[in-house]
Design a protein around this motif. Structure first.
Motif, short mmCIF file in Angstrom:
data_model
loop_
_atom_site.label_atom_id
_atom_site.label_comp_id
_atom_site.label_asym_id
_atom_site.label_seq_id
_atom_site.Cartn_x
_atom_site.Cartn_y
_atom_site.Cartn_z
N ALA A 1 -13.50 41.34 -31.34
CA ALA A 1 -12.75 40.44 -32.23
C ALA A 1 -11.68 41.21 -32.97
CB ALA A 1 -13.71 39.76 -33.21
N PHE A 2 -11.99 42.43 -33.40
CA PHE A 2 -11.01 43.28 -34.08
C PHE A 2 -9.85 43.63 -33.14
CE2 PHE A 2 -9.59 47.61 -35.26
CZ PHE A 2 -8.94 47.28 -36.45
N ILE A 3 -10.18 43.97 -31.90
CA ILE A 3 -9.15 44.29 -30.91
C ILE A 3 -8.27 43.07 -30.64
CG2 ILE A 3 -8.76 44.92 -28.49
CD1 ILE A 3 -11.33 46.65 -28.72
N LEU A 4 -8.89 41.92 -30.52
CA LEU A 4 -8.13 40.68 -30.33
C LEU A 4 -7.18 40.45 -31.49
CD1 LEU A 4 -7.64 38.09 -28.69
CD2 LEU A 4 -9.54 37.06 -29.96
N THR B 1 -35.02 47.04 -28.19
CA THR B 1 -34.42 45.75 -28.54
C THR B 1 -33.54 45.80 -29.78
OG1 THR B 1 -36.24 44.59 -27.48
CG2 THR B 1 -34.92 43.33 -29.02
N PRO B 2 -34.00 46.41 -30.89
CA PRO B 2 -33.11 46.45 -32.06
C PRO B 2 -31.80 47.18 -31.80
CG PRO B 2 -35.36 46.99 -32.70
CD PRO B 2 -35.32 46.95 -31.20
N ILE B 3 -31.85 48.27 -31.05
CA ILE B 3 -30.63 49.02 -30.75
C ILE B 3 -29.71 48.19 -29.86
CG2 ILE B 3 -29.69 51.06 -29.59
CD1 ILE B 3 -32.20 52.57 -30.57
N LEU B 4 -30.28 47.57 -28.82
CA LEU B 4 -29.47 46.71 -27.94
C LEU B 4 -28.83 45.58 -28.73
CD1 LEU B 4 -31.65 46.36 -24.72
CD2 LEU B 4 -29.45 47.49 -24.93
N THR B 5 -29.61 44.97 -29.61
CA THR B 5 -29.11 43.84 -30.40
C THR B 5 -27.95 44.27 -31.29
OG1 THR B 5 -31.30 42.85 -30.37
CG2 THR B 5 -29.77 42.06 -32.05
N TRP B 6 -28.12 45.35 -32.01
CA TRP B 6 -27.07 45.81 -32.92
C TRP B 6 -25.83 46.29 -32.17
CZ3 TRP B 6 -26.61 44.05 -37.45
CH2 TRP B 6 -27.73 43.68 -38.18
N LEU B 7 -26.03 46.91 -31.02
CA LEU B 7 -24.87 47.33 -30.23
C LEU B 7 -24.12 46.11 -29.67
CD1 LEU B 7 -26.21 50.49 -28.39
CD2 LEU B 7 -24.44 50.39 -30.16
N TRP B 8 -24.87 45.08 -29.27
CA TRP B 8 -24.22 43.86 -28.76
C TRP B 8 -23.40 43.21 -29.87
CZ3 TRP B 8 -24.63 42.21 -23.69
CH2 TRP B 8 -23.99 41.02 -23.40
N ILE B 9 -23.97 43.15 -31.07
CA ILE B 9 -23.25 42.59 -32.22
C ILE B 9 -22.00 43.42 -32.51
CG2 ILE B 9 -23.35 42.20 -34.71
CD1 ILE B 9 -26.34 41.50 -34.28
N ALA B 10 -22.17 44.75 -32.52
CA ALA B 10 -21.03 45.64 -32.80
C ALA B 10 -19.94 45.47 -31.75
CB ALA B 10 -21.51 47.09 -32.86
#
Length: 149
Positions: free
Chosen positions: A46-49, A31-40
């Motif tokens: 947003a950066f690409i946009l 869960t922590p890895i999934l959460t941080w990857l989703w945030i990233a």
């Protein structure tokens, strides 16, 4: 917004549902890895946009910005289907739509801004992983039988 989503997943019991009640593939990330990857991934999009908006050119700029905006909406669709409704099928179809939009974006965005096209690859890899995870969760927990799987 991301804090709200993280809080929702823990407070609603989705983490326990996925990791304790459902049959999950052994290669499902924690869960922590999934959460941080989703945030990233969200911040990366947003950066690409921003890159496409600031430095993109031609009609592809506007089309790419529209597709990236649709990607944000599709992410919301997956969160609604999987996290809020706890429906494996809705979650899978939402991430499948997100994957199709990601592919369309990748085919177009390089024409608007080459670096943005290259930077879309991690988003594609992440969306592909989540589509496979969602499919496997659906397959393992709904009795979906496919030949050879």
């Amino acid at each position: 917004m991301m804090g709200l989503i993280i809080g929702l997943t823990y407070a609603s019991g989705v983490v326990e549902w996925v990791y304790e009640e459902l049959t999950a593939p052994a290669w499902l990330l924690s869960t922590p890895i999934l959460t941080w990857l989703w945030i990233a991934k969200t911040m990366w999009m947003a950066f690409i946009l921003w890159m496409v908006d600031r430095f993109g050119h031609g009609w592809c700029r506007w089309a790419s910005m529209g597709l990236i905006t649709l990607l944000f909406a599709a992410s919301g669709g997956w969160i609604t289907g999987f996290v809020i409704l706890r429906d494996l099928s809705v979650g899978f179809y939402a991430i499948l739509i997100s994957w199709l939009i990601t592919v369309a974006t990748m085919l177009l965005i390089g024409r608007a801004h080459k670096a943005a096209g290259i930077l879309m690859w991690p988003v594609f890899v992440w969306t592909t992983y989540m589509a496979v995870v969602s499919f496997e969760l659906m397959r393992l927990n709904t009795g979906l039988q496919l030949a050879g799987l």
